[in-house]
Design a protein around this motif. Structure first.
Motif, short mmCIF file in Angstrom:
data_model
loop_
_atom_site.label_atom_id
_atom_site.label_comp_id
_atom_site.label_asym_id
_atom_site.label_seq_id
_atom_site.Cartn_x
_atom_site.Cartn_y
_atom_site.Cartn_z
N GLN A 282 24.36 50.44 0.49
CA GLN A 282 23.14 50.14 1.22
C GLN A 282 23.41 49.75 2.67
O GLN A 282 22.58 49.97 3.53
N GLY A 283 24.57 49.21 2.94
CA GLY A 283 24.91 48.82 4.30
C GLY A 283 25.63 49.89 5.09
O GLY A 283 25.86 49.75 6.28
N SER A 284 25.98 50.99 4.43
CA SER A 284 26.73 52.05 5.11
C SER A 284 25.80 52.95 5.90
O SER A 284 24.59 52.94 5.71
N PHE A 285 26.38 53.75 6.76
CA PHE A 285 25.60 54.71 7.53
C PHE A 285 25.84 56.12 7.03
O PHE A 285 25.81 57.07 7.80
N ASN A 286 26.06 56.26 5.72
CA ASN A 286 26.19 57.59 5.13
C ASN A 286 24.84 58.28 5.11
O ASN A 286 23.80 57.64 4.94
N THR A 287 24.87 59.59 5.23
CA THR A 287 23.64 60.37 5.12
C THR A 287 23.42 60.68 3.65
O THR A 287 24.31 61.21 2.99
N PRO A 288 22.24 60.38 3.09
CA PRO A 288 22.00 60.65 1.67
C PRO A 288 21.74 62.14 1.43
O PRO A 288 20.61 62.57 1.24
N SER A 289 22.80 62.92 1.45
CA SER A 289 22.66 64.37 1.29
C SER A 289 23.05 64.80 -0.11
O SER A 289 23.55 64.01 -0.92
N LEU A 290 22.84 66.07 -0.40
CA LEU A 290 23.15 66.64 -1.70
C LEU A 290 24.64 66.53 -2.00
O LEU A 290 25.04 66.20 -3.11
N SER A 291 25.48 66.78 -1.01
CA SER A 291 26.92 66.74 -1.23
C SER A 291 27.45 65.31 -1.37
O SER A 291 28.41 65.08 -2.08
N GLU A 292 26.82 64.35 -0.72
CA GLU A 292 27.30 62.97 -0.76
C GLU A 292 26.85 62.22 -2.01
O GLU A 292 27.61 61.44 -2.57
N MET A 293 25.62 62.42 -2.43
CA MET A 293 25.03 61.58 -3.46
C MET A 293 24.98 62.23 -4.85
O MET A 293 24.72 61.54 -5.82
N GLY A 294 25.17 63.52 -4.93
CA GLY A 294 25.11 64.18 -6.23
C GLY A 294 23.75 64.80 -6.47
O GLY A 294 22.73 64.41 -5.89
N THR A 295 23.73 65.78 -7.35
CA THR A 295 22.52 66.57 -7.59
C THR A 295 21.41 65.76 -8.24
O THR A 295 20.27 65.81 -7.81
N LYS A 296 21.73 65.00 -9.29
CA LYS A 296 20.69 64.28 -10.02
C LYS A 296 20.01 63.23 -9.14
O LYS A 296 18.78 63.14 -9.11
N TRP A 297 20.81 62.45 -8.42
CA TRP A 297 20.23 61.44 -7.54
C TRP A 297 19.40 62.08 -6.44
O TRP A 297 18.29 61.65 -6.16
N PHE A 298 19.94 63.12 -5.81
CA PHE A 298 19.26 63.75 -4.69
C PHE A 298 17.97 64.42 -5.14
O PHE A 298 16.95 64.33 -4.44
N LEU A 299 17.97 65.08 -6.29
CA LEU A 299 16.75 65.72 -6.79
C LEU A 299 15.65 64.70 -7.07
O LEU A 299 14.48 64.92 -6.70
N SER A 300 16.00 63.59 -7.71
CA SER A 300 14.96 62.59 -7.99
C SER A 300 14.48 61.94 -6.70
O SER A 300 13.28 61.66 -6.54
N TYR A 301 15.38 61.72 -5.77
CA TYR A 301 15.03 61.15 -4.47
C TYR A 301 14.05 62.03 -3.71
O TYR A 301 13.00 61.58 -3.24
N ILE A 302 14.35 63.30 -3.64
CA ILE A 302 13.50 64.26 -2.92
C ILE A 302 12.19 64.49 -3.65
O ILE A 302 11.11 64.50 -3.04
N PHE A 303 12.25 64.66 -4.97
CA PHE A 303 11.03 65.00 -5.72
C PHE A 303 10.00 63.87 -5.67
O PHE A 303 8.84 64.10 -5.33
#
Length: 175
Positions: A98-119
């Motif tokens: 939560q404190g990092s400046f990573n971009t929450p992308s498909l490659s960084e966070m994984g498919t399941k997390w990213f799909l639920s996040y976007i949907f």
């Protein structure tokens, strides 16, 4: 840090131009509308301060409102999306992330997390946008169909865009 600002500024310009030039004119009988510009808010760094997140979301919505002549509808929907984003990150991410400046992308966070996040984020954005736009319950089923179909097609468009810039993690970085 400077690289993150430059990438997000370029992403902002490209997605706004795509929304205005291409996706504004794409639709299906006023039921399905594409709004992939919300990817700007989704892909902001995780550790961005909330005040800055709300300001960027509001400015993004106002920029789209200027070209759609919609008097703040997109600004309100983008601010609702920013609120959802804060809640989703607090619930699903570890404290270190939560404190990092990573971009929450498909490659960084994984498919399941990213799909639920976007949907779910797209559903929040579209629900806010279409409910404020109609502001009546007389055509509730039409509004509900617009929310669901537009969300599905927007998510598919965002996933296609994310797959186009997908960076596979190297095995060496995991060692």
């Amino acid at each position: 840090m400077g690289r993150v600002i430059v990438y997000n500024a370029i992403r902002f310009l490209v997605l706004i131009l795509l929304q205005i030039a291409l996706f504004k004119n794409v639709g299906y009988y006023n039921v399905v509308s594409f709004y992939p510009y919300i990817l700007i808010i989704f892909l902001l760094p995780i550790g961005i301060p909330n005040v800055l997140l709300f300001a960027i979301a509001f400015c993004t919505g106002l920029t789209i409102d200027a070209f759609y002549d919609s008097l703040g509808l997109h600004a309100a929907a983008c601010v609702a999306l920013a609120l959802y984003r804060i809640f989703f990150h607090k619930v699903t991410l570890e404290v270190e992330l939560q404190g990092s400046f990573n971009t929450p992308s498909l490659s960084e966070m994984g498919t399941k997390w990213f799909l639920s996040y976007i949907f779910f984020g797209t559903l929040v954005h579209h629900f806010t946008l279409f409910v404020i736009e109609t502001f009546t319950f007389t055509n509730f089923l039409y509004t509900l169909a617009s929310i669901i179909l537009s969300s599905i097609f927007t998510v598919l468009t965002i996933l296609l865009m994310s797959l186009l810039v997908y960076k596979r993690k190297s095995r060496l970085s995991n060692l």
